[in-house]
Design an enzyme around this catalytic site. Sequence first.
Site, PDB file in Angstrom:
ATOM      1  N   SER A   1       0.759  -0.293  34.414  1.00  0.00           N
ATOM      2  CA  SER A   1       1.851  -0.649  34.709  1.00  0.00           C
ATOM      3  C   SER A   1       2.048  -1.291  35.880  1.00  0.00           C
ATOM      4  CB  SER A   1       2.809   0.730  34.500  1.00  0.00           C
ATOM      5  OG  SER A   1       2.797   1.525  35.408  1.00  0.00           O
TER       6      SER A   1
ATOM      7  N   HIS B   1       3.723   1.467  27.983  1.00  0.00           N
ATOM      8  CA  HIS B   1       4.368   0.038  28.278  1.00  0.00           C
ATOM      9  C   HIS B   1       3.969  -1.168  27.001  1.00  0.00           C
ATOM     10  CE1 HIS B   1       5.624   1.054  32.438  1.00  0.00           C
ATOM     11  NE2 HIS B   1       4.626   1.816  32.229  1.00  0.00           N
TER      12      HIS B   1
ATOM     13  N   LYS C   1      11.201   3.416  27.863  1.00  0.00           N
ATOM     14  CA  LYS C   1      10.688   2.022  27.930  1.00  0.00           C
ATOM     15  C   LYS C   1      11.182   1.298  26.867  1.00  0.00           C
ATOM     16  CE  LYS C   1       7.130   3.823  30.864  1.00  0.00           C
ATOM     17  NZ  LYS C   1       8.113   4.485  31.896  1.00  0.00           N
TER      18      LYS C   1
END
Length: 416
Positions: free
Chosen positions: A203, A231, A262
């Site tokens: 990330s 992610h 996310k």
Amino acid sequence: MNATTSQAIEPETEAPQAPDLFAKFAPLVKERDNLLAAGVRDPFAIVMDEVKSPTEAVIEGKDTILLGTYNYMGMTFDPDVIAAGKDALDKFGSGTTGSRVLNGTYQGHKACEEALEEFYDMDHAMVFSTGYQANLGIVSTLAGKGDYVILDADSHASIYDGCFLGNADIVRFRHNNVENLEKRLAKLPPEAGKLVVLEGVYSMLGDIAPLDQMVPIAKKYGAMVLVDEAHSMGFFGENGRGVAEAQGVIDQVDFIIGTFSKSVGTVGGFCVSNHPQTDFLRLVCRPYTFTASLPPSVVATATTSIRKLMYAGNKRAHLWENSKRLHQGLRDLGFKLATDEPESAILAVLLPDQEKAVLMWQALLEQGLYVNMARPPATPVGVYLLRCSLCAEHTSEQVEQILGMFEAAGKATGAI
Ligand SMILES: Cc1ncc(COP(=O)(O)O)c(C=O)c1O
């Protein structure tokens, strides 16, 4: 002198003065004070006064484009997601007030786990209250004293903390370095329990792991493999299952960890697996058991979002377009990026030191653009960067606007 009176006993020596437990933070406090004294704003104290959409907010009265969220698929304002949350709030109340293993499993938590099983095409799913707790819980429960966790040096804090909680031996290999992973594995006792922990997308730098090489190596040495796809969910692979799917090794992965904070657009974490005893973990995994479960409205939003992400091919394509355009544009302006190519929805703009990074960050904010300022220990030692994360809801016009803001801020601060 009777039994109720006694003479005061003088201590022979003074009690040692215990240190102030905050003393260890003094260097950090000084560094921060010096930075703020230079007149810059605190990059870690931003308040969103209003949030208008996945890509726009009002910060200190100014309309601001958001380029520093994890809202990759832009699901936070999806009308179906919001309606599901409102409905569950009305029907089931504001919270469960209990652990998943007691009164805290509602039908919504089971529906969410079913949606995850379908999304990943796996037999078992466990929903945690955060992604942090999912890593903390699964890593610490699987790898205990005497076992080895073999992890990338740049692993997320929740993975490291899982190793500490489980008391496993930590073996680090150099970031994304396949040879180094194999070298480390080859030195471990063949009979020891081993868990190799990898991330699909890292990330901070936005780079992806060579899972197609690493997973088979881990298997060759008899290790179980856990991949954190925090992610990459929703964005990578034909079905949005992550980098392991995109690189064709998902069938060899034992555990996938993910988060709802996310691409899913709410809060929560999960583990999916085909291991037949996955459900047993519910009874022995402390960060699953000893905490309250997610509110019904949250699991309802997550379930709806996950189901919609199964059919989000257009959004995925647009997110890739955004990422490519911004990467090319920033390079053309003369910024130094962490990856030569756009590998994910995260683009990291490298700056030489903290002062320059904060100046550039502030100049962007004044223009109406929010990005993340990142520094060690979140980043590798000596790395200061502005992390730009794109959203499938950024329009092409917004991406051009963002480039204009970078150009102006870069010139004003001398970054380009
Ligand atoms: C790689 C990785 N794993 C796990 C987490 C934890 O996710 P959550 O926000 O759900 O606690 C994060 C959060 O930033 C992350 O980057």
